[in-house]
Design an enzyme around this catalytic site. Structure first.
Site, PDB file in Angstrom:
ATOM      1  N   HIS A 108      45.817  37.599  38.631  1.00 42.18           N
ATOM      2  CA  HIS A 108      45.121  37.790  39.799  1.00 42.18           C
ATOM      3  C   HIS A 108      44.291  37.016  40.462  1.00 42.18           C
ATOM      4  O   HIS A 108      43.598  37.919  40.929  1.00 42.18           O
ATOM      5  CB  HIS A 108      45.541  39.014  40.174  1.00 42.18           C
ATOM      6  CG  HIS A 108      46.180  39.429  41.802  1.00 42.18           C
ATOM      7  ND1 HIS A 108      46.644  38.635  42.227  1.00 42.18           N
ATOM      8  CD2 HIS A 108      45.247  40.311  42.635  1.00 42.18           C
ATOM      9  CE1 HIS A 108      46.909  39.787  43.962  1.00 42.18           C
ATOM     10  NE2 HIS A 108      45.980  40.409  43.301  1.00 42.18           N
TER      11      HIS A 108
ATOM     12  N   ASP B  76      50.361  34.410  38.467  1.00 44.78           N
ATOM     13  CA  ASP B  76      49.842  35.565  39.521  1.00 44.78           C
ATOM     14  C   ASP B  76      50.913  36.141  38.974  1.00 44.78           C
ATOM     15  O   ASP B  76      52.139  36.733  40.212  1.00 44.78           O
ATOM     16  CB  ASP B  76      49.235  35.186  40.513  1.00 44.78           C
ATOM     17  CG  ASP B  76      48.715  36.392  41.581  1.00 44.78           C
ATOM     18  OD1 ASP B  76      48.863  37.441  41.161  1.00 44.78           O
ATOM     19  OD2 ASP B  76      47.619  35.453  41.562  1.00 44.78           O
TER      20      ASP B  76
ATOM     21  N   SER C 271      43.666  38.551  47.667  1.00 40.42           N
ATOM     22  CA  SER C 271      45.024  39.178  48.060  1.00 40.42           C
ATOM     23  C   SER C 271      45.582  39.674  49.182  1.00 40.42           C
ATOM     24  O   SER C 271      45.929  38.924  50.030  1.00 40.42           O
ATOM     25  CB  SER C 271      44.916  40.425  47.033  1.00 40.42           C
ATOM     26  OG  SER C 271      46.702  41.057  46.423  1.00 40.42           O
TER      27      SER C 271
END
Length: 525
Positions: free
Chosen positions: A494, A464, A237
């Protein structure tokens, strides 16, 4: 139905949250795009420091609290230490701050490659608490690496930015972040200003120095102190953005690196928010389609995606008028419900919680959606908050220079609503979240070009919600020819490595453990 601590920890990888805290045009402290210019003596003292590793204590309140990390498989213990880094990298011989580190030693010391440094995202997530929570997922990598993570500056145990009391945060997160009239706009603006002022009071002179470029400098110092010639890195991320900035600043020091759940480095604040609006809407569409496919087994009313989502938008509209009972004396507001929905979309594993939460809220019980929102905001069941959201605001607002007013955000609501009927308003109004921040930002978007760096695996997930799939291709192109290696995972949630895909795990492990670079364009299902 409360969410367990382990499940809550698994959700702390967001790059931007719907409740982005209030970030003023200007101020007399500036974010610092610096190159270290201090004396060689000052730099030498930092690079020659010795780490004192000791058993890890329980996480601090700013890290989220809870018990000390449990032993690893086989009984190995986690070790913790502190790394001294300059407050201001322009003056490395000046004041220093401490960064909290955690490690688990490699199982096979004879075949040890080095340290593998993790950043799990946020920005604002504590790596010291996240790494033990995910330890079993990375046990194969511990065969040849010391697994290492850290709390970046401003985060957790590393000189944390804290902006308000727990009671004040309860009130702040219950606010209406999608104002319907001038009075509500004024209320939101005043609250964001108070929040930003609280961050400035707490962090003071440190506030201009918490950005991503300084975190990248910290990581290169960490690499040297850990004794590694190259930085072997696993970024998830926001951690992909940090890794890209590191690769740009120190291309010659990049070792084996993996970027998973990839932030689009070419997107500024507006494009990034629009991308997330579309990403969360796509994930909600997929969740609703799953409900349709299960027919009567699904608790939500409606026989099509549009009907199910209409029920959700109706619920949110009702909550905007009148919150419902939540947990204790706390009620579920529209803002918290939207936040909870978004939180549950980070993993397909949490879809049953979302279904149950929406069904319960429709019947007047907001406890589960509020619990999900609390997870997003770092609130523990005892009412204390970690500093994940304060750090998220501080880092984002010192990184990005755009400063949208509420009026400018309002002008853009149309395109956000088109991108997402459910999340558009929230993401659109969030453009103004740094409008009152006391420190100017640094860039329109990060530079991650890294000519000459070693290959970096860039793993994008087609479903995602928080870091849409398109960001992976953008990262590959921005890193430059011969550096970014694109790997696609066709799935939900995610991130890909922890998704349960044997293909993704095999591909990533083969690179990190054996140096086998896959063909760019590899697809896993």
């Amino acid at each position: 139905m409360p969410i367990s601590a382990a499940r809550r920890a698994a959700l702390l990888t967001a790059t931007t949250v719907l409740l982005a805290a209030g970030c003023s045009d200007g101020g007399d402290q500036a974010a610092d795009p610096v190159t270290p210019t201090g004396s060689a003596t000052g730099l030498s003292a930092l690079t020659s420091q010795k780490l004192s590793w000791a058993p890890c204590p329980p996480p601090s309140p700013a890290e989220g609290g809870g018990p000390a990390p449990s032993p690893l498989p086989g009984g190995a213990a986690w070790e913790c230490s502190f790394l001294q880094v300059p407050l201001d990298w322009a003056e490395p011989e000046g004041e220093t701050i401490e960064l909290a580190l955690i490690r688990a030693k490699a199982r096979d010391s004879a075949r040890r490659i080095g340290s593998l440094v993790f950043n799990f995202g946020g920005p604002g997530g504590s790596g010291v608490t996240a790494l033990p929570g995910f330890a079993t997922d990375y046990e194969s990598l511990r065969s040849r690496y010391d697994l290492v993570s850290f709390d970046p500056r401003g985060v957790g145990r590393s000189d944390p930015v804290e902006c308000a009391t727990d009671k004040e945060l309860d009130a702040y997160y219950a606010l209406d972040f999608t104002p319907d009239d001038i009075a509500e706009e004024r209320t939101l603006s005043d609250a964001q200003k108070r929040y930003a002022q609280g961050c400035e009071r707490d962090a003071g002179a440190a506030l201009p120095h918490v950005g991503t470029e300084n975190a990248a400098r910290d990581m290169d110092l960490m690499r040297q102190v850990l004794g590694d010639e190259k930085l072997h890195y696993f970024g998830i991320s926001y951690g992909t953005e940090l890794g890209g900035v590191y690769a740009h600043m120190f291309p010659e020091n990049v070792g084996r690196a993996v970027f998973d759940a990839v932030v689009d480095p070419e997107a500024g604040v507006e494009d990034g928010a629009l991308g997330q609006a579309r990403g969360f809407q796509l994930a909600l569409d997929n969740f609703a389609q799953d409900c349709v496919d299960r027919g009567d087994e699904c608790a939500l009313p409606g026989s099509s995606v549009s009907e199910i989502e209409a029920g959700i938008t109706d619920l949110l509209a009702e909550l905007d008028k009148k919150p419902i009972p939540g947990i204790g004396d706390r009620k579920l507001t529209q803002t918290q419900a939207t936040n909870g929905i978004a939180q549950a979309l980070y993993s397909k594993e949490f879809w049953p919680y979302l279904e149950q939460g929406l069904d319960a809220a429709d019947g007047g019980d907001g406890a589960l959606l509020l619990s999900l929102s609390d997870s997003m905001n770092g609130r523990s069941q005892d009412g204390s908050y970690s500093n994940i959201q304060a750090a998220n605001a501080a880092i984002n607002c010192v990184d990005f220079k755009e400063r949208y007013t509420l009026g400018q955000a309002k002008e853009r609501l149309g395109q956000f609503r088109e991108a997402s009927p459910v999340f558009g308003d929230f993401m659109g109004w969030s453009l103004a979240s740094c409008s009152q921040w006391p420190v100017p930002g640094l860039w329109e978007h990060p530079d991650v070009s890294a000519p000459g760096a070693a290959p970096i695996l860039v793993v994008g997930n087609t479903g995602d919600p928080a870091t849409p799939y398109e960001g992976a291709r953008s990262m590959v192109n921005a890193l430059g020819k011969g550096v970014g290696v694109e790997v696609t995972y066709e799935g939900e949630g995610h991130g890909a490595y922890n998704s349960g895909s044997a293909c993704v795990k095999k591909t990533v492990d083969a690179y990190l453990l054996a140096g086998k670079v896959p063909a760019s364009g590899t697809v896993c299902k």
